[in-house]
Design a protein around this motif. Sequence first.
Motif, mmCIF file in Angstrom:
data_model
loop_
_atom_site.group_PDB
_atom_site.id
_atom_site.type_symbol
_atom_site.label_atom_id
_atom_site.label_comp_id
_atom_site.label_asym_id
_atom_site.label_seq_id
_atom_site.Cartn_x
_atom_site.Cartn_y
_atom_site.Cartn_z
ATOM 1 N N GLU A 90 2.835 20.915 44.639
ATOM 2 C CA GLU A 90 3.756 21.949 44.397
ATOM 3 C C GLU A 90 5.023 20.920 43.831
ATOM 4 O O GLU A 90 4.934 19.674 43.724
ATOM 5 C CB GLU A 90 4.410 22.508 45.844
ATOM 6 C CG GLU A 90 4.747 21.635 46.564
ATOM 7 C CD GLU A 90 5.241 22.099 48.006
ATOM 8 O OE1 GLU A 90 5.133 23.317 48.327
ATOM 9 O OE2 GLU A 90 6.099 21.497 48.681
ATOM 10 N N GLN A 110 12.593 31.855 43.322
ATOM 11 C CA GLN A 110 11.354 31.104 43.358
ATOM 12 C C GLN A 110 10.193 31.717 42.687
ATOM 13 O O GLN A 110 9.521 30.853 41.827
ATOM 14 C CB GLN A 110 10.762 30.984 44.810
ATOM 15 C CG GLN A 110 9.774 30.215 45.120
ATOM 16 C CD GLN A 110 9.479 30.139 46.885
ATOM 17 O OE1 GLN A 110 10.398 30.257 47.558
ATOM 18 N NE2 GLN A 110 8.221 29.785 47.169
ATOM 19 N N GLN A 169 8.264 30.003 39.296
ATOM 20 C CA GLN A 169 6.843 29.939 39.339
ATOM 21 C C GLN A 169 6.257 30.704 38.204
ATOM 22 O O GLN A 169 5.344 29.938 37.572
ATOM 23 C CB GLN A 169 6.166 30.586 40.456
ATOM 24 C CG GLN A 169 6.387 29.681 41.856
ATOM 25 C CD GLN A 169 5.825 30.545 43.161
ATOM 26 O OE1 GLN A 169 5.972 29.960 43.957
ATOM 27 N NE2 GLN A 169 5.583 31.734 43.012
ATOM 28 N N ARG A 196 3.511 25.783 41.745
ATOM 29 C CA ARG A 196 4.120 26.621 43.155
ATOM 30 C C ARG A 196 5.438 25.733 43.376
ATOM 31 O O ARG A 196 5.480 24.612 43.184
ATOM 32 C CB ARG A 196 3.204 26.099 44.251
ATOM 33 C CG ARG A 196 3.341 27.008 45.470
ATOM 34 C CD ARG A 196 2.345 26.772 46.587
ATOM 35 N NE ARG A 196 2.368 25.350 46.876
ATOM 36 C CZ ARG A 196 1.523 24.861 48.078
ATOM 37 N NH1 ARG A 196 0.575 25.929 48.368
ATOM 38 N NH2 ARG A 196 1.440 23.810 48.428
#
Length: 237
Positions: A69, A94, A98, A104
């Motif tokens: 991530e 978020q 992404q 991620r």
Amino acid sequence: MGQKVNPIGFRTGVTLDWSSRWYASKREFADLLVEDQKIREFIKKRKDPEGRPMYPMIAKIEIERTRDEVKVVLHSARPGVLIGRKGERVEELQNELQKLTGRRINIQIIEIKQPELVAQLVAEDIAEQLSRRANFRRTMKRAIEETMKAGAKGIKVQLSGRLGGAEMSRCEKEIAGTMPLSTLRADIDYGFAEARIPQGQIGVQVWINRGMFEEESHGDDAQTGQTSKKPKRAYKR
């Protein structure tokens, strides 16, 4: 022509840490560096339908990468605006990041308790007031007074452009306290912002002296039991 160095870049690796903390091979390094810049620009430049910043009062964006991530750390003076109701805005940001990166994303928000001591936030506040056609000298003096009251050792504010709607651009600056730019132990914060006015753009630069970094203990402070007790060797001439 002035030969000036960015105080943050001057101290990075000596007394300050990097804003991007990850390691990559030569093949991937350039692509990941461009991806970091895209993430920062997306967060800083995204605006709502009314033209206001969607994520305001963000002073610093740090990025850490692992194999699984990307961790994005946001230093903000208004964390409640970033989080939103029940974390809706954080989840939205978020998901957008992404989609942008295809990785991620993990977002962490750190609150800034004294925004008057953060140069980037002070510069953005001055730029916002100038865009509302406030008097530039009054704005500079007010920012300096608030920063010095917050406990700063010194501050310098510099404006460049068509100040007051003048036909010829010029540079104006105000200094209060001390500003040791060449001292690596000095905690100097730097911020830059641009104010859009009908006559053009005004550049805002802010330097804030927050004191000295704490010195790390070296060999002189080590315990006596860990030092060698053998006498120094005498060399014959």
